[in-house]
Scaffold this motif. Structure first.
Motif, PDB file in Angstrom:
ATOM      1  N   VAL B 179      27.003  64.298  94.950  1.00  0.00           N
ATOM      2  CA  VAL B 179      27.660  63.681  96.094  1.00  0.00           C
ATOM      3  C   VAL B 179      28.008  64.801  97.058  1.00  0.00           C
ATOM      4  N   ALA B 241      29.990  57.406  99.378  1.00  0.00           N
ATOM      5  CA  ALA B 241      30.787  57.580  98.156  1.00  0.00           C
ATOM      6  C   ALA B 241      32.091  56.798  98.258  1.00  0.00           C
ATOM      7  N   ARG B 245      32.561  53.532  96.178  1.00  0.00           N
ATOM      8  CA  ARG B 245      33.336  54.120  95.073  1.00  0.00           C
ATOM      9  C   ARG B 245      32.391  54.643  93.997  1.00  0.00           C
ATOM     10  N   GLN B 247      30.157  57.715  92.107  1.00  0.00           N
ATOM     11  CA  GLN B 247      30.242  59.128  91.771  1.00  0.00           C
ATOM     12  C   GLN B 247      28.944  59.587  91.113  1.00  0.00           C
ATOM     13  N   ARG B 248      28.905  60.853  90.786  1.00  0.00           N
ATOM     14  CA  ARG B 248      27.786  61.400  90.029  1.00  0.00           C
ATOM     15  C   ARG B 248      27.601  60.559  88.773  1.00  0.00           C
TER      16      ARG B 248
END
Lengths: 259, 259, 259
Positions: B179, B241, B245, B247-248
Motif C-alpha cells: 500500500v 486503502a 479499508r 491492507q497488505r
C-alpha cells in the motif's frame, strides 16, 4: 587537485520516500548523468498540492546557480492530456507537468522558453512520468543537451490563479497564500505595499508588524515581513494557523490601526 | 574539465532522520569514501517493516547504474544471530541484514554472490550495525574493494514468503502486496497474467482496468497497471486503502466481468 | 581518472522540507560552492527543539571526516539578540545560532575556536538566517576560507544544562536525555558507570541490562548499552516511551537488583 563542478539536479515531489518512487527517479538520473549531484528539495508536499509545490519552488529555484535543473513532480493528472514540459528560465532549467507548478517562475521570467516532452513509447508508464519522462529529461539537460533536442516548442503553460493584494485608502487587502510548517500564515502582501502601515488583521485578530518573531513574548501573535518579502502572521514558539484556525485563502488586511 | 564519475551509495532505513542515526552512517561513509555521493532512498520505511523495505528496493536498485552500492537497514533483529550480508547482483552491490530485505533482488538475479560480514570487534555496537557494519562495508565496496575481501562466502539468504498470483478459468487471483503513500493498493498480479481481462475486485468493490488514474472522475475507484507492471487499485485524488479499508494481504481478483 | 574529494556540508534543521526553506539553503550553498556535496542530516527535528538538535549532532559530527562543515539551524530566537556563530572544533567546522545546539561538541572539544557571524546588511532577513547567514558562511568555510575572515573572535557560547548521572552506593542515578524514533529511552548513564550492575529501573518498571534488543521476546522491556555508549531502555519491536509513558527527564536508576 581542483574539484570540477558537477551537474546538479533538485527534486520536488509529493511522493514521500517510503515507496521507492523517488529513489527510482534518482537511479534513472544517475544512470544517465553519473556525476550529477541530486539534491532533495522535498518529497513531503501534500499529495496533489500543486500550489504548494509552486510556492516552494518559488523560494529556491533562483538561489541555485545557473545550470541547475529543477524537477517538479506533483502531478495528479499524470497520464491524462496534460502536457509534460521542460522549461528554460533565468539560466535554470525545469521539468514537470503543465499544471501550474511553474507559475511563479514564469511570472518572474517573461522570456522563459519551453518545450513539450514526448510521453509516448513502451518505456513510458501511464502513472509515473517522474521516473519515465521528467527524470531522464532532467538528466539530459544537466549534461548540456539543448532543450530543443528534447521536444517541440511549446507555449501557453498553465498558470495558477494567484490573487494579487489590493491597496486601498490606508489599507492593503490580501489573502493567505501559504501556511508553512510552523503554522506561519504567509500573505500575498509585499513589503513595498505596506509602506508605513503597521497593523495586520487576520482571522478576527490583529497584531503589530514587527522586525522578527522574538520581538513578542512566546505564545503571542506577531506579524513580520518574512524571508520572501511578504507579510506573514506567526505565533512565537507556536502556530498562528492553529490559533486562528486560518487556512490558505483567509483574508489579511494591513492598515494604519491605532499607533 | 570533465567531471569524473564519483562512487554512489544509496541508503534505505526505518530510522527516520531526527535522531542523527542516518547522519552517523553518512559520516562513516564520507570518512572512508570522501568523494561518494550518498543518495537517500528513504528513512521513512515503517519501523521494522522488512517487506516494505524489500518492496521499495525492488523499485529502484536496477534503475541505478552498475557499480552503485545500495545499503538497506531495516533490521529489527540487530545484534541477534541473523547474519550481516554483502551481496553482488546484476552489477550492483548491497549491504544489509539477512532478514529478507533482498528477496526481490535475489529473485531477479539467480547468480547473485554474497558474503557474510563480520560483526565482532570493539568498534561494532550491538544495536547499530547500520553505522558499524553496513555503512563501512558499503563505503569500501564503492571504492572497488572486492566483495570477497570483506567476508566469507555465504549462501541461503533468507527470503520473504511473497505470494504468487494464481491464474484460473477466466480469472486471476492475487493479493495486495503493498500500500503506497497515496493509498494505492498494489497487487502481485502482473500485466502478462491479465491479458484481456478488465474487471478488478478488491475489498468488496469492483472497478474497470483503465490506462491511468485520470480516466475516471475524482473520488472514483480505478484499476491500472502500475509503474512496476502490476495491477493496482486507486481512488483518483483519494485513497483506495482508506475507502476500502484494505491492507497488505487483501484478496484481489481480475476477471472478465460484464464488458 | 581519480575522483577529487569534494567539499561536504551537512544540514540539520527543524524546517521540514515542504516549504522550500531547506532547498533555498542548498541553493545558496551550491551557488557559492558548486562542487559541494550537501548531505541532509535531518529536517525533522521537532520545531524549536534545541536539545534534540544538539543530541543528534553529537551522534554524527565526528563520524564525518575533518574538513566537513556542519550547519545546524534550530533557531527559535532568529532575529533576536542571540549571536550567530561559526565554530572550528576537532577538525570540523560548524555554523548555527548561539543557543546551545553546539553543547555536546564544545564539551568534547575544549579548544574549539569560534567567531561571531555578522547578521547585518540588506541581504539578511530577520527571520531566515539559515539561508542568509549560516548557509553562505558554511559554503565559504568548505571552500577553505579561514574562520577568522568571516567574523570577529567570540567566546562563551551558550551551553544547555545537561544533567550528569550520579553514582552512589551500588547504584547510578540518571535521567532520560533523549527519546528516539523507536521510543527507546536513552539515558545519561554511560557504560563505564554501570560496571557490573545489571538492573535498570525507569517509569516504575525494571528490566535487566542485556546485549541487544533481540535478547528478549517481542513486546518485552529490555535495557542495553546503546550505540553511543549510554544505557537505554527499549521494548523489542515496540516503544518503551509509549509503554512507560516516559519522556525526556524521567529518572533512570541502574543498580544491582536481584541477580
Amino acid at each position: 587537485m581542483p574539484v570540477a563542478t558537477p551537474p546538479r539536479i533538485t527534486l520536488l515531489t509529493d511522493f514521500g520516500t517510503a515507496d521507492g518512487y523517488v529513489a527510482a527517479m534518482k537511479g534513472v538520473i544517475a544512470a544517465i548523468a553519473p556525476a550529477a549531484i541530486i539534491d532533495d528539495a522535498s518529497h513531503d508536499v501534500a499529495a496533489g498540492d500543486v500550489h504548494g509545490a509552486a510556492w516552494a519552488l518559488a523560494g529556491y529555484w533562483d538561489r541555485y546557480p545557473p545550470g541547475t535543473v529543477h524537477v517538479v513532480v506533483v502531478d495528479p493528472g499524470v497520464g491524462s492530456v496534460r502536457r509534460a514540459l521542460a522549461v528554460a528560465a533565468g539560466g535554470r532549467m525545469f521539468t514537470g507537468p503543465d499544471n501550474g507548478v511553474f507559475t511563479y517562475v514564469l511570472d518572474a521570467v517573461p522570456d522563459a522558453v519551453m518545450i513539450e516532452l514526448p510521453v509516448a513509447g513502451s518505456a513510458v508508464s501511464a502513472t509515473f512520468h517522474g521516473r519515465d519522462v521528467f527524470a531522464p529529461a532532467a538528466a539530459r539537460l544537466c549534461l548540456g543537451v539543448p532543450l530543443a533536442q528534447l521536444g517541440a516548442a511549446a507555449s501557453g503553460a498553465m498558470r495558477l490563479d494567484i490573487p494579487a493584494a489590493v491597496a486601498g485608502e490606508g489599507a492593503v487587502h490580501g489573502v493567505v497564500v501559504h501556511v508553512d510548517r510552523f503554522g506561519n500564515l504567509v500573505s500575498n502582501i509585499g513589503q513595498a505595499a505596506v509602506g508605513r502601515l503597521g497593523r495586520v488583521s487576520v482571522g478576527g485578530r490583529t497584531c503589530r508588524l514587527r522586525h522578527t518573531y522574538a520581538d513578542v513574548d512566546p505564545g503571542e501573535l506577531v506579524a513580520v515581513v518574512g524571508s520572501r518579502g511578504f507579510v506573514e502572521v506567526a505565533v512565537r514558539d507556536g502556530s498562528a494557523a492553529a490559533l486562528l484556525r486560518a487556512q490558505r485563502g483567509a483574508a489579511v488586511i494591513v492598515d494604519d490601526g491605532a499607533r
